[in-house]
Scaffold this active site. Structure first.
Site, PDB file in Angstrom:
ATOM      1  N   ASP A 113      83.709 -18.656  40.974  1.00  0.00           N
ATOM      2  CA  ASP A 113      83.772 -17.521  42.119  1.00  0.00           C
ATOM      3  C   ASP A 113      82.512 -17.227  42.869  1.00  0.00           C
ATOM      4  O   ASP A 113      82.630 -16.306  43.591  1.00  0.00           O
ATOM      5  CB  ASP A 113      84.696 -16.127  41.597  1.00  0.00           C
ATOM      6  CG  ASP A 113      83.723 -15.469  40.248  1.00  0.00           C
ATOM      7  OD1 ASP A 113      82.498 -15.716  40.343  1.00  0.00           O
ATOM      8  OD2 ASP A 113      84.271 -15.022  39.576  1.00  0.00           O
ATOM      9  N   ARG A 127      79.747 -14.311  47.089  1.00  0.00           N
ATOM     10  CA  ARG A 127      80.821 -13.788  45.904  1.00  0.00           C
ATOM     11  C   ARG A 127      82.028 -14.046  46.550  1.00  0.00           C
ATOM     12  O   ARG A 127      82.337 -13.249  47.544  1.00  0.00           O
ATOM     13  CB  ARG A 127      80.510 -12.509  45.338  1.00  0.00           C
ATOM     14  CG  ARG A 127      81.614 -11.788  44.447  1.00  0.00           C
ATOM     15  CD  ARG A 127      81.612 -12.770  42.987  1.00  0.00           C
ATOM     16  NE  ARG A 127      82.089 -11.942  41.827  1.00  0.00           N
ATOM     17  CZ  ARG A 127      83.371 -12.065  41.567  1.00  0.00           C
ATOM     18  NH1 ARG A 127      84.242 -12.674  42.263  1.00  0.00           N
ATOM     19  NH2 ARG A 127      84.017 -11.426  40.530  1.00  0.00           N
ATOM     20  N   ASP A 132      88.307 -12.836  40.220  1.00  0.00           N
ATOM     21  CA  ASP A 132      87.533 -13.050  39.202  1.00  0.00           C
ATOM     22  C   ASP A 132      87.937 -14.062  38.290  1.00  0.00           C
ATOM     23  O   ASP A 132      88.678 -14.012  37.623  1.00  0.00           O
ATOM     24  CB  ASP A 132      87.357 -11.660  38.427  1.00  0.00           C
ATOM     25  CG  ASP A 132      86.213 -11.491  37.528  1.00  0.00           C
ATOM     26  OD1 ASP A 132      85.311 -12.086  37.726  1.00  0.00           O
ATOM     27  OD2 ASP A 132      86.406 -10.451  36.615  1.00  0.00           O
ATOM     28  N   THR A 133      87.071 -15.063  38.044  1.00  0.00           N
ATOM     29  CA  THR A 133      87.465 -16.290  37.285  1.00  0.00           C
ATOM     30  C   THR A 133      86.555 -16.015  35.974  1.00  0.00           C
ATOM     31  O   THR A 133      85.584 -15.438  35.892  1.00  0.00           O
ATOM     32  CB  THR A 133      86.980 -17.592  37.872  1.00  0.00           C
ATOM     33  OG1 THR A 133      85.450 -17.392  38.313  1.00  0.00           O
ATOM     34  CG2 THR A 133      87.487 -17.674  39.128  1.00  0.00           C
ATOM     35  N   GLU A 135      83.925 -16.486  33.042  1.00  0.00           N
ATOM     36  CA  GLU A 135      82.411 -16.806  33.199  1.00  0.00           C
ATOM     37  C   GLU A 135      81.982 -18.206  32.620  1.00  0.00           C
ATOM     38  O   GLU A 135      82.545 -18.599  31.744  1.00  0.00           O
ATOM     39  CB  GLU A 135      81.443 -15.686  32.202  1.00  0.00           C
ATOM     40  CG  GLU A 135      81.611 -14.287  32.851  1.00  0.00           C
ATOM     41  CD  GLU A 135      81.066 -14.162  34.268  1.00  0.00           C
ATOM     42  OE1 GLU A 135      79.851 -14.866  34.453  1.00  0.00           O
ATOM     43  OE2 GLU A 135      81.303 -13.385  34.832  1.00  0.00           O
ATOM     44  N   ARG A 175      75.002  -9.977  47.343  1.00  0.00           N
ATOM     45  CA  ARG A 175      75.743 -11.207  47.489  1.00  0.00           C
ATOM     46  C   ARG A 175      76.793 -11.068  48.732  1.00  0.00           C
ATOM     47  O   ARG A 175      77.320 -10.222  48.844  1.00  0.00           O
ATOM     48  CB  ARG A 175      76.469 -11.708  46.270  1.00  0.00           C
ATOM     49  CG  ARG A 175      75.736 -11.719  45.151  1.00  0.00           C
ATOM     50  CD  ARG A 175      76.645 -12.192  43.804  1.00  0.00           C
ATOM     51  NE  ARG A 175      77.257 -11.084  43.502  1.00  0.00           N
ATOM     52  CZ  ARG A 175      78.052 -11.002  42.327  1.00  0.00           C
ATOM     53  NH1 ARG A 175      77.919 -11.828  41.529  1.00  0.00           N
ATOM     54  NH2 ARG A 175      78.893  -9.732  42.005  1.00  0.00           N
TER      55      ARG A 175
END
Length: 294
Positions: A113, A127, A132-133, A135, A175
């Protein structure tokens, strides 16, 4: 009397620990309030701060993007220290705006992401909005590498467009926040969700394509795509990876830039509380030791 002196001595030990715990966190504009007198210090103006041509316009931005409610109540143009920077400079071609679409060139894939793009001659760590993928950098979670490979493969197709949306351009880590379009007008966030590579959502505000991404997410869960397949579910349970709580932040993701929580940077960090507790524990231990020795 002797015990009282010892106790006071131990109690005072915790102040040096908490006194220097301020992490110096900057808001979305690149500044922060000075705790002693609530003067706003603009240390590192971001693209968002540079939109202000006067101190009065900067006051309005601070009221929107800074979370220190106590200091904001008394904020006036006279209580802003530009720290040597100048407002009202001619806007350069790198300045971005909310609600616009910009052609972008891939510079580096980071994870599922996040990526770096060159926009208008400047490189922005970006971002991806809303998703939200897992980590895959410092900490590797199940399906983190798959999400990273999926994103990188799509981005290498080229024809990338970044679309800004919501209440802020940048999060607290500076970001850029954007929807990512690739190839033949494919929304990357939607494709990641449909592939079962999105584990959660963050909420910085109201976004244009939330419904599309959520629909793809529900489809992935229904069909068992990616991490939502039976085998994948068993792997996740076996891995024992802790699921990250969903972040609910309005107006700026303290990854709300966009709307910072109604806390000061000191309160948001949580570190002063930790240092204070450690100081109390150390003082109590020292007090106990002195009593045993006397």
């Amino acid at each position: 009397m002797k015990r009282m002196v010892i106790f006071l001595f131990c109690f005072l030990l915790m102040f040096p620990i908490s006194a220097f715990a301020h992490p110096g966190e900057l808001d979305e504009l690149g500044g922060h309030f000075r705790g002693s007198d609530c003067v706003y210090l603009l240390h590192e103006p971001t693209a968002l701060a540079k939109q202000a041509k006067t101190k009065q316009e900067l006051v309005q931005l601070i009221q929107t993007y800074n979370g220190n409610e106590r200091c904001k109540r008394h904020l006036t143009p006279e209580r802003i220290d530009l720290d040597g920077h100048t407002l009202g400079k001619k806007e350069d071609r790198s300045t971005l705006r909310l609600g616009r679409t910009y052609p972008a060139e891939l510079v580096e894939c980071i994870d599922g992401d996040t990526a770096k793009f060159r926009v208008n001659g400047h490189v922005y760590t970006t971002r991806f909005l809303f998703i939200d993928t897992p980590e895959s950098t410092i900490q590797v979670e199940p399906y983190g590498k798959e999400a990273s490979r999926f994103t990188c493969s799509r981005l290498h197709q080229g024809n990338i467009l970044l679309e800004t949306d919501g209440d802020a351009l940048f999060d607290k880590y500076q970001r850029l926040l954007a929807w990512v379009w690739v190839g033949n007008k494919r929304l990357l966030q939607e494709d990641l969700s449909k592939a079962g590579l999105v584990e959660d959502f963050y909420d910085y505000g109201d976004y244009k394509y939330e419904a599309r991404v959520r629909k793809a997410y529900e489809e992935a869960k229904r069909t068992g795509a990616g991490m939502y397949g039976k085998r994948a579910a068993g792997e996740r349970e076996g891995a024992g990876t802790e699921t990250r709580p969903q972040t609910k932040e309005k107006t700026a993701k303290t990854d709300h830039p966009p709307a910072l929580e109604n806390k000061t940077p000191l309160e948001r960090s949580g570190r002063p509380v930790l240092y204070t507790l450690l100081g109390l524990a150390a003082a109590a231990a020292l007090y106990w030791l002195i009593r045993r020795l006397t």
